[in-house]
Design a protein around this motif. Structure first.
Motif, PDB file in Angstrom:
ATOM      1  N   VAL A  58       0.859  -1.184   0.000  1.00  0.00           N
ATOM      2  CA  VAL A  58       0.000   0.000   0.000  1.00  0.00           C
ATOM      3  C   VAL A  58       0.892   1.230   0.000  1.00  0.00           C
ATOM      4  O   VAL A  58       1.715   1.408   0.906  1.00  0.00           O
ATOM      5  CB  VAL A  58      -0.914   0.032   1.242  1.00  0.00           C
ATOM      6  N   PRO A  59       0.791   2.074  -1.006  1.00  0.00           N
ATOM      7  CA  PRO A  59       1.637   3.263  -1.019  1.00  0.00           C
ATOM      8  C   PRO A  59       1.254   4.212   0.106  1.00  0.00           C
ATOM      9  O   PRO A  59       0.072   4.414   0.384  1.00  0.00           O
ATOM     10  CB  PRO A  59       1.349   3.890  -2.385  1.00  0.00           C
ATOM     11  N   PRO A  60       2.237   4.778   0.820  1.00  0.00           N
ATOM     12  CA  PRO A  60       1.918   5.731   1.892  1.00  0.00           C
ATOM     13  C   PRO A  60       1.336   7.015   1.323  1.00  0.00           C
ATOM     14  O   PRO A  60       1.503   7.312   0.138  1.00  0.00           O
ATOM     15  CB  PRO A  60       3.285   5.978   2.555  1.00  0.00           C
ATOM     16  N   GLY A  64       1.861  17.592  -0.900  1.00  0.00           N
ATOM     17  CA  GLY A  64       1.561  18.304  -2.139  1.00  0.00           C
ATOM     18  C   GLY A  64       2.620  18.137  -3.204  1.00  0.00           C
ATOM     19  O   GLY A  64       2.349  18.322  -4.392  1.00  0.00           O
ATOM     20  N   ASN A  65       3.833  17.780  -2.781  1.00  0.00           N
ATOM     21  CA  ASN A  65       4.921  17.561  -3.742  1.00  0.00           C
ATOM     22  C   ASN A  65       5.118  16.091  -4.046  1.00  0.00           C
ATOM     23  O   ASN A  65       6.157  15.697  -4.590  1.00  0.00           O
ATOM     24  CB  ASN A  65       6.217  18.151  -3.186  1.00  0.00           C
ATOM     25  N   GLN A  66       4.129  15.280  -3.671  1.00  0.00           N
ATOM     26  CA  GLN A  66       4.153  13.844  -3.918  1.00  0.00           C
ATOM     27  C   GLN A  66       5.273  13.123  -3.173  1.00  0.00           C
ATOM     28  O   GLN A  66       5.732  12.062  -3.595  1.00  0.00           O
ATOM     29  CB  GLN A  66       4.262  13.554  -5.425  1.00  0.00           C
ATOM     30  N   ASN A  67       5.695  13.693  -2.045  1.00  0.00           N
ATOM     31  CA  ASN A  67       6.659  13.022  -1.195  1.00  0.00           C
ATOM     32  C   ASN A  67       5.919  12.150  -0.194  1.00  0.00           C
ATOM     33  O   ASN A  67       4.926  12.589   0.398  1.00  0.00           O
ATOM     34  CB  ASN A  67       7.512  14.043  -0.441  1.00  0.00           C
ATOM     35  N   PRO A  68       6.351  10.914   0.029  1.00  0.00           N
ATOM     36  CA  PRO A  68       5.665  10.059   1.001  1.00  0.00           C
ATOM     37  C   PRO A  68       5.764  10.636   2.410  1.00  0.00           C
ATOM     38  O   PRO A  68       6.787  11.206   2.796  1.00  0.00           O
ATOM     39  CB  PRO A  68       6.411   8.720   0.888  1.00  0.00           C
TER      40      PRO A  68
END
Length: 312
Positions: A58-60, A64-68
């Motif tokens: 499952v992706p964390p 807003g900058n698509q950083n986990p």
């Protein structure tokens, strides 16, 4: 467990404050799971069918900058509140730094009064006042004294009919007040280093171990008053700006403080100085600037605003 308010971790009494602690992650835990203190049991896994063998990922969540990112809601509230202390001690409010403000509060509190021993004349904190309270009020107040020694925060939560799970943002605001109040009053205690009443008159014999730190200002008074003022702000109605709990919250804080005198831990001036310290700390918190950026960045104002939404 982060400092532990209910006998968990290194707090203030008996390892700190009363058998392991006051501040920190003890009172109903810190984060998720209606408190998240880890007391809900272990999670076992079968050896013949291990869950880890499942090919599921499952992706964390991402910012807003698509950083986990680690979910803000999953943070332990007590540990998360600790991250605010750097902001608190390095902020400038109305042109003053924390160090300058510290000197202001010391000046406002003033030197502690003299102690008047039994049979002696003079003005100041009278040991006879504490002796009378020990005989006339301590037996009736014993239940409250024991309860509030390590769990005064739970008293506030019960008054508001809330839990860490029902009002997590309010719970976090309380943690902020606790952590800030803790370091403020300990810094002031180190400065004044006043002896405890039992050092003058051991026969006061408090019902619990005498805390391992000085008396002035009274820590319970600082935390109770600061918590009450924060919760009054948190529970204020949007339409009126007034909290329906204001009088009750102040009355609870006053009762907690009074019980520390009845128990023989403090002089009356320790209590009044604690109120001064709490009021000035609260004013400083309200004057701090807003946080820049999105969560997990936060400020006192944003934390209180989020908590206030739970009541409106």
């Amino acid at each position: 467990m982060g400092g532990g308010w209910s006998g968990l971790g290194g707090g203030w009494q008996g390892g700190g404050w009363q058998g392991g602690g006051w501040q920190g992650g003890g009172w109903q835990g810190g984060g998720w799971q209606t408190g998240g203190s880890g007391r809900n049991g272990l999670y076992a896994m079968r050896s013949d069918r291990p869950l880890v063998a499942e090919d599921v990922s499952v992706p964390p969540p991402a910012d807003g900058n698509q950083n986990p990112t680690f979910p803000v809601a999953a943070w332990d509230n007590d540990l998360f509140s600790l991250t605010f202390l750097h902001d608190f001690f390095t902020s400038a409010v109305q042109g003053k730094t924390w160090t300058m403000w510290e000197q202001d509060i010391i000046a406002a509190m003033g030197p502690f009064p003299d102690v008047v021993l039994p049979g002696a004349a003079g003005s100041g904190d009278k040991i006879d006042d504490l002796r009378i309270l020990a005989v006339t009020e301590r037996p009736e107040a014993m239940g409250e004294i024991l309860n509030q020694a390590v769990d005064q925060q739970l008293c506030f939560m019960q008054l508001l009919t809330m839990t860490a799970g029902s009002h997590p943002k309010t719970f976090f605001a309380m943690k902020l007040a606790a952590r800030v109040g803790e370091v403020v009053m300990m810094r002031l205690k180190r400065h004044f280093n006043r002896p405890r009443p039992t050092q003058y008159y051991p026969s006061l014999y408090p019902p619990l171990a005498v805390p391992g730190h000085s008396a002035y200002p009274a820590g319970h008074a600082v935390i109770a008053r600061l918590t009450a003022k924060v919760l009054i702000e948190v529970t204020a109605a949007t339409a009126t700006g007034q909290s329906p709990y204001k009088n009750s919250l102040f009355k609870l804080a006053e009762g907690i403080s009074r019980n520390r005198v009845i128990a023989g831990f403090h002089f009356w001036s320790d209590i009044t100085s604690g109120v001064v310290a709490a009021d000035m700390t609260y004013d400083f918190l309200r004057g701090m600037p807003e946080a820049a950026g999105a969560p997990p960045n936060f400020s006192y104002a944003s934390a209180v605003s989020a908590a206030n939404y739970e009541w409106n």
